[in-house]
Design an enzyme around this catalytic site. Structure first.
Site, short mmCIF file in Angstrom:
data_model
loop_
_atom_site.label_atom_id
_atom_site.label_comp_id
_atom_site.label_asym_id
_atom_site.label_seq_id
_atom_site.Cartn_x
_atom_site.Cartn_y
_atom_site.Cartn_z
N LYS A 159 0.83 -1.21 0.00
CA LYS A 159 0.00 0.00 0.00
C LYS A 159 0.86 1.27 0.00
CE LYS A 159 -2.33 -0.75 3.79
NZ LYS A 159 -1.85 -2.06 4.23
N ARG B 88 -9.95 0.41 8.96
CA ARG B 88 -9.34 -0.89 9.20
C ARG B 88 -10.30 -1.86 9.88
NH1 ARG B 88 -3.72 0.40 8.98
NH2 ARG B 88 -2.39 -1.39 9.34
N ARG C 137 11.37 -1.04 10.89
CA ARG C 137 10.28 -0.55 11.74
C ARG C 137 10.15 -1.47 12.94
NH1 ARG C 137 4.88 0.54 8.28
NH2 ARG C 137 3.95 -0.66 9.97
N ARG D 96 -0.41 -8.48 13.47
CA ARG D 96 -0.94 -7.56 12.45
C ARG D 96 -1.68 -8.33 11.36
NH1 ARG D 96 4.46 -4.72 11.00
NH2 ARG D 96 3.32 -3.83 9.23
N ARG E 166 11.71 -6.06 5.32
CA ARG E 166 11.62 -4.67 4.87
C ARG E 166 12.57 -3.76 5.65
NH1 ARG E 166 5.72 -2.03 4.75
NH2 ARG E 166 5.79 -2.38 6.98
P1 ADP Z 1 0.69 -1.88 8.01
O1 ADP Z 1 -0.46 -1.64 7.10
O2 ADP Z 1 1.94 -2.26 7.29
O3 ADP Z 1 0.38 -2.84 9.13
P2 ADP Z 1 0.50 0.87 9.08
O4 ADP Z 1 1.65 1.78 8.99
O5 ADP Z 1 -0.69 1.13 8.24
O6 ADP Z 1 1.13 -0.57 8.77
O7 ADP Z 1 0.00 0.76 10.60
C1 ADP Z 1 0.88 0.56 11.67
C2 ADP Z 1 0.10 0.44 12.97
O8 ADP Z 1 -0.59 1.67 13.24
C3 ADP Z 1 -0.99 -0.62 13.01
O9 ADP Z 1 -0.48 -1.90 13.33
C4 ADP Z 1 -1.93 -0.07 14.09
O10 ADP Z 1 -1.43 -0.33 15.37
C5 ADP Z 1 -1.86 1.43 13.85
N1 ADP Z 1 -2.93 1.87 12.93
C6 ADP Z 1 -2.77 2.36 11.67
N2 ADP Z 1 -3.95 2.65 11.10
C7 ADP Z 1 -4.91 2.32 12.02
C8 ADP Z 1 -6.33 2.36 12.05
N3 ADP Z 1 -7.05 2.78 10.99
N4 ADP Z 1 -6.97 1.95 13.18
C9 ADP Z 1 -6.28 1.53 14.24
N5 ADP Z 1 -4.95 1.43 14.28
C10 ADP Z 1 -4.25 1.83 13.20
#
Ligand code: ADP
Ligand code: ZN
Length: 211
Positions: free
Chosen positions: A13, A88, A152, A163, A122
């Site tokens: 993404k 999400r 990260r 996740r 990554r």
């Molecule tokens: P990825 O999609 O690779 O898991 P992101 O950078 O989108 O990574 O998200 C990292 C973390 O940030 C998630 O594991 C969660 O803890 C938090 N997070 C991101 N977006 C949301 C969301 N819409 N609702 C709740 N937590 C979120």
């Protein structure tokens, strides 16, 4: 144009988002980036978010929805945007429907078996570029800017497992949600190279813009 980018962690993404933002001049709003910036700056939101992001669980909906609602009310979001990492879960999607009018949900579909290796291998650069160890040949610096690469903190196996299971149980149902709204566009060969995936995405977005 108002777009949602949907896909499992590791689906690409972020990579596609920066390309889309560049080509279509769309504002890129990543909730993950917003949380990481808040954690880095030690804000109240960052303090709340840290334990969730560190363990791979979702930050509570009240916090997340409020951040997105606020961000979408800024003037620069008036011309359109691309949401990356939000919504999400079903609740977030329903909330979003109350304050935004989404045109397209782009779903990047990638074979599940590839995700663990993609994420754990990554390496990131502060400039936004990301790499996979398999192509770095031991290098620890960014080919674009020379910055030092890092992993990260949530890109480690235990957290990635959480996740991925959070994605499966809470986020994947949104595919049906947007399908039933007639807004779902799936990129079915997310395993392809970033260039190949981007070609598919552009075909979808160009068609939308020309219709
Ligand atoms: P990825 O999609 O690779 O898991 P992101 O950078 O989108 O990574 O998200 C990292 C973390 O940030 C998630 O594991 C969660 O803890 C938090 N997070 C991101 N977006 C949301 C969301 N819409 N609702 C709740 N937590 C979120
Ligand atoms: Zn860099």
């Amino acid at each position: 144009m108002k777009i949602i980018l949907l896909g499992a962690p590791g689906a690409g993404k972020g990579t596609q988002a920066s390309r889309i933002a560049g080509k279509y001049k769309l504002l890129h709003i990543s909730t993950g980036d917003i949380f990481r910036a808040n954690i880095k700056n030690g804000t109240e939101i960052g303090k709340i978010a840290k334990s969730y992001t560190d363990s791979g669980r979702l930050v509570p909906d009240e916090v997340t929805c409020e951040i997105v609602k606020d961000r979408l009310s800024w003037k620069d979001a008036g011309q359109g945007y691309m949401l990356d990492g939000f919504p999400r879960n079903l609740f977030q999607a329903q909330q979003l429907d109350k304050f935004a009018d989404i045109d397209i949900c782009l779903n990047i579909d990638v074979d599940e078996s590839l995700l663990m290796d993609r994420i754990c291998g990554r390496r990131m650069c502060a400039c936004g570029e990301s790499y996979h160890v398999s192509t770095l040949q031991g290098s620890e610096t960014c080919a674009k800017c020379g910055g030092k690469l890092y992993q990260r903190p949530d890109d480690v196996p235990e957290t990635v497992k959480t996740r991925l299971s959070t994605y499966k149980s809470q986020t994947a149902p949104l595919i049906e949600y947007y399908k039933s709204q007639g807004k779902l566009y799936s990129v079915t060969s997310g395993e392809g190279s970033p260039d190949d995936v981007f070609v598919q995405i552009c075909a979808i977005l160009d068609k939308f813009l020309n219709d």
